[in-house]
Design a protein around this motif. Structure first.
Motif, PDB file in Angstrom:
ATOM      1  N   GLU A 177       0.814  -1.221   0.000  1.00  0.00           N
ATOM      2  CA  GLU A 177       0.000   0.000   0.000  1.00  0.00           C
ATOM      3  C   GLU A 177       0.843   1.265   0.000  1.00  0.00           C
ATOM      4  OE1 GLU A 177      -3.108   0.235   2.821  1.00  0.00           O
ATOM      5  OE2 GLU A 177      -4.104  -1.590   2.167  1.00  0.00           O
ATOM      6  N   THR A 178       1.788   1.356   0.930  1.00  0.00           N
ATOM      7  CA  THR A 178       2.578   2.587   1.046  1.00  0.00           C
ATOM      8  C   THR A 178       3.764   2.614   0.104  1.00  0.00           C
ATOM      9  OG1 THR A 178       4.079   1.728   2.758  1.00  0.00           O
ATOM     10  CG2 THR A 178       1.968   2.672   3.482  1.00  0.00           C
ATOM     11  N   TYR A 201       2.113  10.882   3.368  1.00  0.00           N
ATOM     12  CA  TYR A 201       1.272   9.739   3.037  1.00  0.00           C
ATOM     13  C   TYR A 201       0.895   8.964   4.295  1.00  0.00           C
ATOM     14  CZ  TYR A 201      -0.512   5.473   1.049  1.00  0.00           C
ATOM     15  OH  TYR A 201      -1.321   4.416   0.768  1.00  0.00           O
ATOM     16  N   GLN A 202       1.862   8.776   5.183  1.00  0.00           N
ATOM     17  CA  GLN A 202       1.608   7.995   6.392  1.00  0.00           C
ATOM     18  C   GLN A 202       0.579   8.669   7.293  1.00  0.00           C
ATOM     19  OE1 GLN A 202       5.650   7.588   7.831  1.00  0.00           O
ATOM     20  NE2 GLN A 202       5.844   5.539   6.981  1.00  0.00           N
ATOM     21  N   GLN A 209      -2.862   8.035   5.957  1.00  0.00           N
ATOM     22  CA  GLN A 209      -3.290   6.667   6.260  1.00  0.00           C
ATOM     23  C   GLN A 209      -3.695   6.539   7.725  1.00  0.00           C
ATOM     24  OE1 GLN A 209      -0.257   3.497   6.154  1.00  0.00           O
ATOM     25  NE2 GLN A 209      -1.618   2.361   4.808  1.00  0.00           N
ATOM     26  N   GLU A 266      -7.054   8.254   8.310  1.00  0.00           N
ATOM     27  CA  GLU A 266      -8.190   7.451   7.861  1.00  0.00           C
ATOM     28  C   GLU A 266      -8.535   6.383   8.902  1.00  0.00           C
ATOM     29  OE1 GLU A 266      -9.582   5.153   3.819  1.00  0.00           O
ATOM     30  OE2 GLU A 266      -7.581   4.722   4.592  1.00  0.00           O
ATOM     31  N   LYS A 267      -7.523   5.735   9.453  1.00  0.00           N
ATOM     32  CA  LYS A 267      -7.760   4.706  10.467  1.00  0.00           C
ATOM     33  C   LYS A 267      -8.444   5.295  11.694  1.00  0.00           C
ATOM     34  CE  LYS A 267      -3.940   1.669   9.120  1.00  0.00           C
ATOM     35  NZ  LYS A 267      -2.648   1.060   9.529  1.00  0.00           N
ATOM     36  N   GLN A 295     -11.667  13.237   4.139  1.00  0.00           N
ATOM     37  CA  GLN A 295     -11.484  11.888   4.660  1.00  0.00           C
ATOM     38  C   GLN A 295     -12.730  11.433   5.421  1.00  0.00           C
ATOM     39  OE1 GLN A 295      -9.085   9.621   4.282  1.00  0.00           O
ATOM     40  NE2 GLN A 295      -7.055  10.441   4.705  1.00  0.00           N
ATOM     41  N   LYS A 324      -7.542   4.536  -0.394  1.00  0.00           N
ATOM     42  CA  LYS A 324      -6.644   3.917  -1.362  1.00  0.00           C
ATOM     43  C   LYS A 324      -7.301   3.769  -2.733  1.00  0.00           C
ATOM     44  CE  LYS A 324      -7.725  -0.877  -0.029  1.00  0.00           C
ATOM     45  NZ  LYS A 324      -7.149  -2.150   0.503  1.00  0.00           N
TER      46      LYS A 324
END
Length: 205
Positions: free
Chosen positions: A19-20, A113-114, A117, A120-121, A182, A193
């Motif tokens: 993914e990353t 990017y991290q 992610q 979103e979590k 988001q 994604k």
């Protein structure tokens, strides 16, 4: 797979987060460990120091689910794209490649990017658990109309900041817009994604 193993029967295996796209580690495989990797769907390697097979995560629980296995044009190296369950490095780091000279631009790009992610979590957790007093909980409880209104408001604020050539304000308003976008994507059940995949597909055209 027609892999060209070296004189010791080994081939370097680059492990990458599917993914990353972050490179997690470099290990080695022999024919047996490559076969077990393909058969089990989890990474197996060959330890040159212990001279034995080892299953990543067998002890720590930090296994790696294999998404794809590719080999390079010379067929003497393999790229294993995985979905990691926990850190890849024995030190507890996400990647074994954590030190060295990194340009500011590259480091910032990966961090950006991290955080998206991670955000979103967190939003997904808020949507499921609805902790009292959290702003994200408030948005989900108010519903899609409220979320859409906030997206529109933040988009307008971005336009105003850009029109005023105010980079500091633009930075803050853009962050607000990304956050509310988001929230909207989570409310709509659309993983971030999937948006990235669409961008990637457009880039390839």
């Amino acid at each position: 797979m027609n892999i060209r193993f070296d004189e010791k029967g080994l081939v370097p295996a680059i492990v990458q987060d599917a993914e990353t796209k972050e490179v997690l580690t470099l290990a080695y495989m022999n024919q047996e460990s490559l076969t077990k990797t393909l058969e089990t769907g989890e990474t197996w390697f060959y330890s040159r120091s212990r001279q034995e097979l080892w299953h990543k995560g067998a002890t720590s629980g930090n296994t790696q689910t294999v998404i794809s296995v590719k080999y390079d044009c010379d067929q003497d190296a393999v790229l294993v794209q995985v979905k990691p369950k926990g850190p890849a490095c024995h030190t507890g780091a996400v990647s074994c490649f954590t030190e060295g000279v990194v340009t500011e631009r590259a480091a910032t790009s990966l961090a950006d990017y991290q955080i998206l992610q991670s955000l979103e979590k967190l939003i997904i957790e808020r949507e499921q658990e609805r902790p009292e007093g959290a702003y994200t909980t408030y948005l989900f409880e108010k519903g899609v109309d409220k979320i859409l209104k906030k997206v529109g408001e933040e988009a307008s604020e971005v336009i105003i900041a850009a029109k005023n050539r105010d980079k500091e304000e633009l930075k803050w308003e853009a962050a607000d817009l990304l956050y509310h976008l988001q929230v909207l994507l989570v409310e709509q059940g659309l993983p971030f994604k999937e948006v990235l995949k669409t961008l990637e597909e457009r880039h390839k055209r």
